[in-house]
Design a protein around this motif. Structure first.
Motif, PDB file in Angstrom:
ATOM      1  N   LEU A  96       3.764   5.622   3.472  1.00 48.68           N
ATOM      2  CA  LEU A  96       3.151   6.936   3.295  1.00 48.68           C
ATOM      3  C   LEU A  96       4.202   7.923   2.794  1.00 48.68           C
TER       4      LEU A  96
ATOM      5  N   THR B 259       0.852  -1.190   0.000  1.00 56.31           N
ATOM      6  CA  THR B 259       0.000   0.000   0.000  1.00 56.31           C
ATOM      7  C   THR B 259       0.884   1.235   0.000  1.00 56.31           C
TER       8      THR B 259
ATOM      9  N   VAL C  10      -5.031  11.521   2.927  1.00 56.70           N
ATOM     10  CA  VAL C  10      -4.128  10.816   2.017  1.00 56.70           C
ATOM     11  C   VAL C  10      -4.837  10.484   0.711  1.00 56.70           C
ATOM     12  N   THR C  11      -4.029  10.271  -0.309  1.00 52.73           N
ATOM     13  CA  THR C  11      -4.507   9.841  -1.619  1.00 52.73           C
ATOM     14  C   THR C  11      -3.866   8.497  -1.931  1.00 52.73           C
ATOM     15  N   THR C  12      -4.680   7.552  -2.394  1.00 55.98           N
ATOM     16  CA  THR C  12      -4.124   6.251  -2.766  1.00 55.98           C
ATOM     17  C   THR C  12      -4.441   5.888  -4.211  1.00 55.98           C
TER      18      THR C  12
ATOM     19  N   ASP D  66       3.099  -1.166   4.178  1.00 55.56           N
ATOM     20  CA  ASP D  66       2.235   0.015   4.183  1.00 55.56           C
ATOM     21  C   ASP D  66       3.116   1.256   4.313  1.00 55.56           C
TER      22      ASP D  66
ATOM     23  N   ALA E 173      -2.916   6.679  10.221  1.00 55.81           N
ATOM     24  CA  ALA E 173      -3.096   6.859   8.785  1.00 55.81           C
ATOM     25  C   ALA E 173      -4.538   6.603   8.362  1.00 55.81           C
ATOM     26  N   GLU E 174      -5.292   5.840   9.167  1.00 53.56           N
ATOM     27  CA  GLU E 174      -6.676   5.521   8.826  1.00 53.56           C
ATOM     28  C   GLU E 174      -7.653   6.581   9.320  1.00 53.56           C
TER      29      GLU E 174
ATOM     30  N   ARG F 129       0.591   5.365   0.027  1.00 48.23           N
ATOM     31  CA  ARG F 129      -0.303   6.509   0.210  1.00 48.23           C
ATOM     32  C   ARG F 129       0.489   7.803   0.038  1.00 48.23           C
TER      33      ARG F 129
ATOM     34  N   LYS G 216       4.989   0.062  -5.848  1.00 47.99           N
ATOM     35  CA  LYS G 216       3.907  -0.842  -5.484  1.00 47.99           C
ATOM     36  C   LYS G 216       4.205  -2.276  -5.919  1.00 47.99           C
TER      37      LYS G 216
END
Length: 747
Positions: free
Chosen positions: A78, A7, A226-228, A76, A219-220, A9, A37
């Protein structure tokens, strides 16, 4: 497609950095995120942990640029920044905010440089000058503990203690986390600690205890924006704009979107605070709760055709055809006309607007030789009192309330008005015309009748032990039911009373039935209503947005000056204020441009646009420049002048711009719901804004004068708040009394 389970972000502050990168680096970044990724440990990415830090890593984007990433968990990540490889990496700060629970990242080196650039120049003083007075620190009255309790990022506290000017404050806010900027600006604007805590901090505070070491949980949370999405990233890299409204809701907005309301709810707020964004996301939220089907149980409506088309386009971008397929997007007059034509299929009457109706009133008075009545007064009396209260007989009109109508009329005058109204409706029938007010009132009666039949059927069913009686249905072979399950209304302040009666009858009175967004400070039509009197009770279910995402702080100040001390209603009988309305954006101070006459003013407008075009630093696409004026004739004349100078004009019509490339020009009414990088507001002269005819009402009809002045202020306020980056105000002769001294004395 990402099959590695990684993931990746992108923190909201990082997207702004990416927008400023050279085009080649943007392309490299897009390739980087795909490679990362697929496998973060690919040799070419050179992923490595920064020295002395357990969470912060860097990875190669291109030969010269590096992505800085927080490792939230094994797979994960960021992205918190994209930097040149030569930049200093040893003064980077990241943490979980103890108040919001969101992740915040600060580059102290960049923040301090931004503040230092804004240090006031030392005055040149004689040799024997006295000891200079130490400047007052902006936040000396608040302790570090108080600032931290409000959510200010703790690593920035030492820098905050050095701030002595507003310019320095704006320099810090440019690179500070969003909540820090909002808190500091609110305190700087004079709000108390308790007010800031209640209005700014509390709405975004975490609802559960915050673990400062749990970055993955942080982060949640909504506070970590955030943008994913790969699609969103592509839009940023190729189009230069993240289209942030599609992916970002401020936590205060998200709560309003997702809340379950026990009845009708309303969201207010100043221009640019995201009310329409909230409405669109609310529609998507409601559709997601629906059972599968092909019907359209959600209505999204607004005042005019132009805005409705824009809403449909934005809803399509937000959720695609799958979302739009479950939503009826229609402007409210078209909806009313559809209802009437459904009930009266043989009717071919032409619908006319208010200005055409006033002309018909004037023609009627001329034919009758009546000189004692003003056609505008008669039209307002007919629409607001007779139609607005569904008055059916002369006797009922004698008893009708005329609150807010201003001029008192005798019983004999009421009899005259009633007779004139009857003649007017007969005239329209003879001409095959009807006003939109008539259409709305007829649609309201039809829908109220439909609702009464539905309720009657429900009572009969209950009395019959749950059995349906087909003889009570609509006679068409189908079961009679409400047209919609949920209704969302944008620009609610501009709807007529009959519109509200129609809408109220279109959905069952249950949870999440009506959701309204609007701002009465932007009411530019004469449709003043009290929702409670129309069966729409929003008490206890009203909220207000106060953070502007569109308008700079400097433009906002000038726009608020336009409103003056005038009071505005909240659609439910109480006063509405813009208390707490603020912006964290900064830009150029609005400029005033006085001229001797209208011809010279038009030449000045053309010269300013050409000046922008000749400067590479200020040149922007012409479709991002708009000129609004008080009248259609003035719009035509400005367009002609621009054409003479080789500048292409594009007219704003009722359904939007008449062309794709060129400077947009139209009356102030046409710009509702639009926004531009640069706004030129022209012809802002006394006698034009407000109109000279309004000033004459001061002594003849004080109440109507007050209403018309408020409407004129609102119209100029709407025009001023269409601007994103800059606003230039032009006038000839005496400037409008609505313009503040800061603007008129700056030229």
């Amino acid at each position: 497609m990402n099959t590695s389970g990684v993931t990746l972000r992108l923190l909201d502050k990082a997207d702004k950095e990416i927008l400023k990168l050279p085009r080649t680096v943007k392309g490299a970044f897009f390739d980087f995120q795909h490679k990362f990724k697929a496998n973060p440990h690919t040799t070419g990415l050179k992923l490595q942990q920064l020295k002395g830090d357990s969470r912060l890593w860097s990875a190669r984007v291109s030969d010269d640029y590096r992505a800085l990433l927080l490792r939230l968990a094994d797979d994960d990540w960021l992205i918190v920044s994209v930097k040149h490889r030569k930049d200093v990496y040893d003064r980077l700060s990241y943490a979980v905010n103890q108040v919001t629970g969101g992740i915040e990242y600060v580059d102290l080196e960049v923040v301090e440089e931004s503040v230092l650039r804004r240090l006031p120049a030392p005055p040149s003083a004689p040799a024997a000058a006295p000891e200079p007075v130490k400047p007052q620190e902006l936040f000396a009255h608040w302790s570090d503990t108080q600032l931290s309790d409000l959510g200010v990022a703790e690593p920035l506290l030492p820098v905050i203690r050095t701030l002595t000017t507003e310019d320095q404050l704006l320099g810090l806010i440019e690179y500070a986390p969003q909540l820090t900027g909002e808190v500091l600006l609110a305190l700087f604007d004079g709000k108390s600690f308790d007010d800031v805590l209640d209005q700014v901090t509390a709405p975004v505070a975490a609802s559960e205890p915050v673990d400062p070491e749990d970055f993955q949980a942080a982060a949640e949370r909504p506070a970590t924006v955030v943008t994913t999405s790969d699609e969103t990233l592509r839009e940023a890299l190729e189009g230069g704009d993240f289209g942030r409204w599609k992916v970002f809701l401020h936590p205060t907005q998200a709560k309003l979107v997702e809340r379950r309301y026990s009845g009708p709810a309303r969201v207010g707020g100043g221009p640019g605070t995201g009310k329409t964004i909230v409405a669109l996301h609310r529609v998507r939220h409601l559709v997601r709760q629906l059972p599968p089907g092909r019907d359209k149980p959600v209505l999204l409506t607004t005042y005019n055709k132009n805005l409705a088309a824009d809403l449909r386009s934005r809803l399509l971008e937000l959720g695609g055809e799958e979302l739009v397929a479950r939503v009826d997007v229609s402007h409210v007059d078209q909806l009313a006309l559809r209802i009437v034509r459904e009930a009266e299929p043989g009717s071919g009457k032409q619908a006319i607007d208010d200005s055409q109706a006033v002309r018909e009133w004037r023609a009627l008075l001329d034919e009758l030789g009546e000189e004692g009545w003003d056609p505008e007064f008669l039209h307002d009396e007919w629409t607001q009192v007779i139609l607005g209260q569904a008055v059916a007989t002369r006797t009922d009109y004698f008893r009708a309330r005329r609150a807010g109508r201003g001029r008192n009329i005798t019983r004999g005058e009421r009899a005259e008005i009633w007779q004139l109204a009857e003649r007017f409706t007969q005239r329209l029938d003879r001409l095959g015309r009807q006003t939109w007010d008539q259409v709305a009132e007829r649609a309201a009666r039809l829908e109220i009748g439909r609702e009464q039949r539905i309720l009657s059927i429900a009572r009969q069913r209950e009395e019959a032990g749950g059995l349906d009686n087909i003889h009570l249905q609509d006679g068409s072979g189908g079961w009679l039911r409400y047209r919609y399950r949920h209704i969302v209304v944008d620009e609610a302040q501009d709807l007529r009373p009959a519109h509200w009666k129609m809408l109220r009858a279109m959905a069952p009175r249950q949870a999440d039935d009506l959701f309204l967004v609007g701002d009465t400070h932007q009411r530019i039509y004469k449709n003043q209503v009290t929702l409670g009197s129309l069966g729409i009770n929003i008490r206890g279910r009203s909220s207000k947005l106060s953070l502007s995402y569109r308008t700079t702080r400097q433009i906002l100040r000038s726009a608020l000056d336009v409103l003056g001390e005038t009071s505005y209603d909240d659609l439910d009988g109480a006063d509405e204020t813009l208390a707490g309305y603020r912006s964290v954006l900064s830009g150029r101070v609005p400029a005033g441009h006085p001229f001797a006459d209208w011809a010279a003013e038009r030449e000045g407008i053309a010269a300013l646009i050409k000046q922008w075009d000749e400067d590479p630093e200020s040149r922007i696409p012409h479709e991002q420049i708009a000129i609004c004026v008080p009248t259609n004739q003035m719009a035509t004349e400005v367009a002609y002048t621009l054409s003479l100078h080789g500048i292409r004009p594009v007219e704003i019509r009722s359904d939007g711009p008449n062309g794709s490339e060129g400077v947009h020009i139209g009356t102030m009414f046409r710009f509702k719901g639009l926004e531009y990088q640069r706004m030129i507001i022209a012809g802002v002269a006394d006698g034009l804004v407000p109109r000279e005819s309004v000033s004459r009402l001061r002594t003849t009809d004080p109440v109507r004068y007050r209403h018309e002045m408020q409407r004129a202020r609102s119209l100029l306020f709407v025009a001023a708040t269409r601007a994103r980056d800059s606003m230039d105000v032009f006038w000839h002769g005496t400037p409008s009394p609505f313009l503040g001294p800061a603007l008129t004395s700056s030229c």
